[in-house]
Design a protein around this motif. Structure first.
Motif, short mmCIF file in Angstrom:
data_model
loop_
_atom_site.label_atom_id
_atom_site.label_comp_id
_atom_site.label_asym_id
_atom_site.label_seq_id
_atom_site.Cartn_x
_atom_site.Cartn_y
_atom_site.Cartn_z
N SER A 151 0.84 -1.23 0.04
CA SER A 151 -0.16 -0.03 0.09
C SER A 151 0.88 1.46 0.03
CB SER A 151 -0.87 -0.15 1.34
OG SER A 151 -0.07 -0.40 2.47
N TYR A 153 15.44 -5.46 15.66
CA TYR A 153 14.89 -5.54 14.34
C TYR A 153 15.74 -5.87 13.17
CZ TYR A 153 14.28 -3.25 9.68
OH TYR A 153 14.03 -3.22 8.50
N THR A 206 11.03 6.52 3.16
CA THR A 206 9.63 6.15 3.39
C THR A 206 8.90 6.26 4.56
OG1 THR A 206 9.91 3.98 4.29
CG2 THR A 206 10.23 4.22 2.05
P1 NDP Z 1 6.24 1.82 5.29
O1 NDP Z 1 6.09 1.82 6.79
O2 NDP Z 1 6.63 2.53 4.42
O3 NDP Z 1 5.27 0.57 4.76
C1 NDP Z 1 4.96 -0.58 5.53
C2 NDP Z 1 3.98 -1.73 4.70
O4 NDP Z 1 3.84 -2.76 5.52
C3 NDP Z 1 2.59 -0.83 4.68
O5 NDP Z 1 2.10 -1.39 3.20
C4 NDP Z 1 1.88 -1.58 5.60
O6 NDP Z 1 0.29 -1.63 5.55
C5 NDP Z 1 2.57 -2.81 5.79
N1 NDP Z 1 2.33 -3.38 7.15
C6 NDP Z 1 2.80 -2.95 8.41
N2 NDP Z 1 2.67 -3.67 9.22
C7 NDP Z 1 1.90 -4.80 8.70
C8 NDP Z 1 1.33 -6.00 9.21
N3 NDP Z 1 1.53 -6.40 10.61
N4 NDP Z 1 0.87 -6.98 8.21
C9 NDP Z 1 0.55 -6.44 7.20
N5 NDP Z 1 1.13 -5.47 6.64
C10 NDP Z 1 1.76 -4.56 7.30
O7 NDP Z 1 7.84 0.77 5.28
P2 NDP Z 1 8.72 0.47 4.08
O8 NDP Z 1 7.99 0.34 3.07
O9 NDP Z 1 9.90 1.35 4.16
O10 NDP Z 1 9.40 -0.74 4.43
C11 NDP Z 1 9.09 -2.18 3.74
C12 NDP Z 1 9.87 -3.23 4.15
O11 NDP Z 1 11.25 -2.84 3.84
C13 NDP Z 1 9.72 -3.56 5.73
O12 NDP Z 1 10.02 -5.11 5.95
C14 NDP Z 1 11.07 -3.04 6.22
O13 NDP Z 1 11.62 -3.65 7.40
C15 NDP Z 1 12.09 -3.14 5.04
N6 NDP Z 1 13.28 -1.90 5.11
C16 NDP Z 1 12.84 -0.73 4.94
C17 NDP Z 1 13.92 0.28 5.05
C18 NDP Z 1 13.67 1.53 5.09
O14 NDP Z 1 14.56 2.37 5.15
N7 NDP Z 1 12.59 2.11 4.55
C19 NDP Z 1 15.57 -0.28 4.94
C20 NDP Z 1 15.52 -1.87 4.91
C21 NDP Z 1 14.50 -2.60 5.07
P3 NDP Z 1 -0.53 -0.14 5.74
O15 NDP Z 1 -0.20 0.72 4.63
O16 NDP Z 1 -1.95 -1.03 5.70
O17 NDP Z 1 -0.21 0.30 7.16
#
Ligand code: NDP
Length: 252
Positions: free
Chosen positions: A13, A157, A192
């Motif tokens: 999303s 984490y 993000t």
């Molecule tokens: P965001 O916070 O921008 O987005 C998180 C996404 O995960 C949203 O779509 C959210 O849904 C969904 N989500 C959160 N919790 C749950 C849950 N319990 N069950 C199902 N869906 C869930 O995060 P990012 O896009 O930045 O991160 C995505 C991935 O990348 C994660 O695994 C993160 O650990 C990893 N990551 C991110 C980094 C960064 O710097 N951004 C760096 C390295 C890794 P909704 O919109 O409905 O809340």
């Protein structure tokens, strides 16, 4: 692989998942994305994909709700049936949330929450989806640069993400008989909503990330969308069991 590959992205999303969905759609994938709360944002991504001429839909999923996985796979099966399909060609375990707390201060509740969302969820979701994975399907598990380098406050984490990397290698070994490729994609710090949007909104942190990144800036979601699309291309099919980092050269 079917002529039009179908890929499921958890947490599609917003942020990285949304960028992956758009990049994969540009590469010709039909997309099923999931959201936990942000139904409006998820629908917006679906509409963008549809405007590119690809099929897309959004399903609700909380990856910590393992008891709900049979119902989710049922919903998914029905959705694919409506597309005249029954198999997934790609699965990206991306959904996640951060925790910023020192090792000394980490509570059992924080540990359990990180375990549930980053390890237990992807472990059992992939297991539940095994019957739906096509011969030769691609599975990509999203980890983090924080498993290679350390920054204070990310012990719990990063420990879970490290476990995901080990899991990916075992999945690559055990699922190879079906031609399934499993890899880990480890993003560096990306601007993000993650972590309260700190990399994007905290100018000091953003400058710090840029200063320790060879390419001289923090990552953008599109950087990861592009990396994921590249790893899912047919030409990358000889890559399995690997951790690929997309961090612009953070802490080299
Ligand atoms: P965001 O916070 O921008 O987005 C998180 C996404 O995960 C949203 O779509 C959210 O849904 C969904 N989500 C959160 N919790 C749950 C849950 N319990 N069950 C199902 N869906 C869930 O995060 P990012 O896009 O930045 O991160 C995505 C991935 O990348 C994660 O695994 C993160 O650990 C990893 N990551 C991110 C980094 C960064 O710097 N951004 C760096 C390295 C890794 P909704 O919109 O409905 O809340």
């Amino acid at each position: 692989m079917a002529s039009t590959p179908i890929t499921l992205i958890t947490g599609g999303s917003r942020g990285l998942g949304a960028a992956m969905a758009l990049a994969l759609a540009r590469d010709g994938h039909d997309i099923v994305l999931t959201y936990r709360d942000a139904v409006g944002a998820a629908q917006g991504v679906v509409e963008q994909i549809q405007s590119q001429g690809r099929r897309a839909l959004a399903l609700p999923l909380d990856v910590t709700d393992t008891a709900g996985f049979p119902a989710f796979t049922g919903l998914l099966r029905d959705a694919l049936k409506a597309w005249g399909a029954s198999r997934l060609d790609g699965l990206v375990n991306n959904a996640g949330a951060g925790a910023h707390v020192s090792f000394a201060e980490t509570t059992l509740a924080q540990f359990d929450a990180m375990l549930a969302i980053h390890l237990k969820g992807p472990f059992f979701l992939t297991q539940a989806l095994l019957p739906m994975l096509a011969e030769g399907a691609r599975v990509l598990n999203i980890s983090s640069g924080l498993t290679r380098f350390t920054l204070p406050g990310y012990a719990v984490y990063a420990a879970m993400k490290g476990a995901v990397e080990v899991l990916s290698r075992y999945q690559a070994k055990e699922l190879a008989a079906r031609g399934v490729r499993v890899n880990t994609l480890a993003p560096g710090a990306i601007a993000t909503d993650f972590g309260g949007g700190a990399v994007r909104d905290n100018a000091e942190l953003n400058r710090f990330v840029a200063s320790v990144t060879a390419l001289g800036r923090a990552g953008e979601a599109e950087d990861i969308g592009g990396a994921v699309a590249a790893l899912m291309r047919p030409g990358a099919g000889w890559i399995t069991g690997q951790r690929v980092e997309a961090s612009g050269g953070m802490f080299l």
